[in-house]
Design a protein around this motif. Structure first.
Motif, PDB file in Angstrom:
ATOM      1  N   TYR A  94       0.823  -1.206   0.000  1.00 57.53           N
ATOM      2  CA  TYR A  94       0.000   0.000   0.000  1.00 57.53           C
ATOM      3  C   TYR A  94       0.862   1.263   0.000  1.00 57.53           C
ATOM      4  N   GLY A  95       1.909   1.233  -0.848  1.00 55.34           N
ATOM      5  CA  GLY A  95       2.670   2.448  -1.106  1.00 55.34           C
ATOM      6  C   GLY A  95       1.913   3.305  -2.106  1.00 55.34           C
ATOM      7  N   SER A  96       2.620   4.199  -2.795  1.00 52.76           N
ATOM      8  CA  SER A  96       1.952   5.128  -3.706  1.00 52.76           C
ATOM      9  C   SER A  96       1.215   4.405  -4.831  1.00 52.76           C
ATOM     10  N   ILE A  97       1.829   3.354  -5.396  1.00 59.93           N
ATOM     11  CA  ILE A  97       1.164   2.653  -6.499  1.00 59.93           C
ATOM     12  C   ILE A  97       0.031   1.772  -5.986  1.00 59.93           C
ATOM     13  N   GLY A  98       0.193   1.182  -4.797  1.00 60.26           N
ATOM     14  CA  GLY A  98      -0.897   0.406  -4.211  1.00 60.26           C
ATOM     15  C   GLY A  98      -2.102   1.274  -3.915  1.00 60.26           C
ATOM     16  N   GLN A  99      -1.860   2.479  -3.424  1.00 60.77           N
ATOM     17  CA  GLN A  99      -2.951   3.416  -3.152  1.00 60.77           C
ATOM     18  C   GLN A  99      -3.648   3.836  -4.438  1.00 60.77           C
ATOM     19  N   ARG A 100      -2.879   4.009  -5.509  1.00 57.49           N
ATOM     20  CA  ARG A 100      -3.482   4.359  -6.795  1.00 57.49           C
ATOM     21  C   ARG A 100      -4.439   3.253  -7.262  1.00 57.49           C
ATOM     22  N   HIS A 101      -3.970   2.005  -7.179  1.00 57.13           N
ATOM     23  CA  HIS A 101      -4.837   0.882  -7.572  1.00 57.13           C
ATOM     24  C   HIS A 101      -6.087   0.822  -6.683  1.00 57.13           C
ATOM     25  N   TYR A 102      -5.904   1.022  -5.391  1.00 60.06           N
ATOM     26  CA  TYR A 102      -7.024   0.960  -4.456  1.00 60.06           C
ATOM     27  C   TYR A 102      -8.090   1.997  -4.810  1.00 60.06           C
ATOM     28  N   ASN A 103      -7.667   3.226  -5.050  1.00 61.84           N
ATOM     29  CA  ASN A 103      -8.629   4.291  -5.363  1.00 61.84           C
ATOM     30  C   ASN A 103      -9.349   4.039  -6.682  1.00 61.84           C
ATOM     31  N   LEU A 104      -8.643   3.486  -7.672  1.00 61.65           N
ATOM     32  CA  LEU A 104      -9.281   3.162  -8.942  1.00 61.65           C
ATOM     33  C   LEU A 104     -10.329   2.069  -8.779  1.00 61.65           C
ATOM     34  N   ILE A 105      -9.983   1.052  -8.013  1.00 62.27           N
ATOM     35  CA  ILE A 105     -10.921  -0.060  -7.793  1.00 62.27           C
ATOM     36  C   ILE A 105     -12.147   0.414  -7.021  1.00 62.27           C
ATOM     37  N   LYS A 106     -11.927   1.227  -6.002  1.00 63.94           N
ATOM     38  CA  LYS A 106     -13.060   1.767  -5.226  1.00 63.94           C
ATOM     39  C   LYS A 106     -13.955   2.640  -6.093  1.00 63.94           C
ATOM     40  N   SER A 107     -13.376   3.371  -7.056  1.00 71.48           N
ATOM     41  CA  SER A 107     -14.170   4.221  -7.937  1.00 71.48           C
ATOM     42  C   SER A 107     -15.093   3.400  -8.835  1.00 71.48           C
TER      43      SER A 107
END
Length: 303
Positions: free
Chosen positions: A7-20
């Protein structure tokens, strides 16, 4: 259900995209995580969530170990590993129970896809690739000296950080024959890793490919120039322009997340343009030979 490991910067990016997309998502991380479906342990996360897709977004030097854990859990879905696939090439790979892809999302840039189509029937003579960005400004709000980019042990360095360029060269122009390189730390950044790489390649389809990558460019540039028998193409990824013989033929301004979103949709649906495991191994092998050329000071063949 999609599980993100790291859950670094790229993990957070994936997380936000999936949640969207309002899809189910879980996270494995040692960081504080204030949301549901949070786990410290990969095995527990897989057994609890039974995901059909896993995204590996931890440090490069942990990718192989993470894949082995997933394999031991008899996972049967698709795995997307953030680039580069591994930090070294001397591994034996056998993950037959699930499909492995690698996150080279620049393939999904609409101008990169257009260039791919344009050059298919062209005889390419030379290619020039450049990517440079000042590392301290790369990830706003973070200390660059503590990032994986700065750490040799974690698999950092500009050669691996900007291996997108190596992936799309292989994707656009096929396999390589020989390589010579000059890599090193020539700036004053407080890092253990190389900050600049210069590469010259001879390829099956292209007599001469020049690549320059660095952590030093304060203006941020990312482009490639392709000379063919009939035309010259320039793809400027920062300004979103594709030129043919100096004239703009397509201009696209996309959000920073667009290529990641299209990659995610391809992962969940068709899996048509994703970088495959075997293609990513080719990039890891090329990185290995680039470093060998720098150590030995000579051309290295692709054997």
């Amino acid at each position: 259900m999609i599980l993100i490991i790291g859950y670094g910067s790229i993990g957070q990016r994936h997380y936000n995209l999936i949640k969207s997309k309002e899809w189910g998502v879980g996270v494995v991380t040692k960081r504080e995580f204030p949301y549901e479906n949070f786990f410290y342990n990969i095995e527990e996360a897989i057994r609890t969530l039974t995901p059909n897709v896993i995204i590996i977004a931890n440090e490069t030097n942990k990718h192989l170990q993470t894949l082995r854990i997933i394999d031991n859990e008899n996972f049967k879905g698709a795995v997307l590993v953030e680039k580069p696939l591994f930090s070294e090439v001397s591994y034996k790979y056998n993950f037959s129970s699930f499909q492995v892809y690698v996150g080279y999302n620049l393939r999904f840039h609409p101008l990169m896809m257009e260039l791919y189509k344009l050059i298919q029937k062209e005889k390419v003579l030379t290619v020039n690739v450049y990517a440079g960005q000042y590392l301290p400004e790369w990830r706003p709000g973070t200390d660059y000296t503590q990032s994986y980019s700065a750490s040799r042990q974690k698999g950092g360095g500009v050669l691996r950080d900007l291996s997108h360029e190596l992936d799309y060269i292989l994707w656009l122009f096929g396999d390589w024959n020989s390589v010579v390189s000059n890599t090193g730390q020539i700036g004053d950044l407080d890092i253990e890793t190389e900050d600049s790489v210069s590469i010259l390649l001879k390829m099956d389809k292209v007599p001469q490919v020049q690549v320059m990558l660095n952590y030093l460019d304060r203006s941020t540039e990312r482009f490639l120039i392709v000379n063919t028998f009939h035309d010259t193409y320039k793809l400027d990824l920062i300004r979103g322009k594709l030129l043919k013989n100096g004239e703009i033929i397509q201009e696209v301004h996309i959000t920073r997340n667009k290529t990641y979103e299209d990659q995610l949709l391809d992962l969940v649906n068709k899996r048509q343009y994703l970088c495959t495991f075997d293609e990513a191994v080719q990039s890891v092998n090329l990185i290995d030979k680039i470093e060998k050329s720098n150590r030995e000071g000579k051309w290295i063949k692709n054997e």
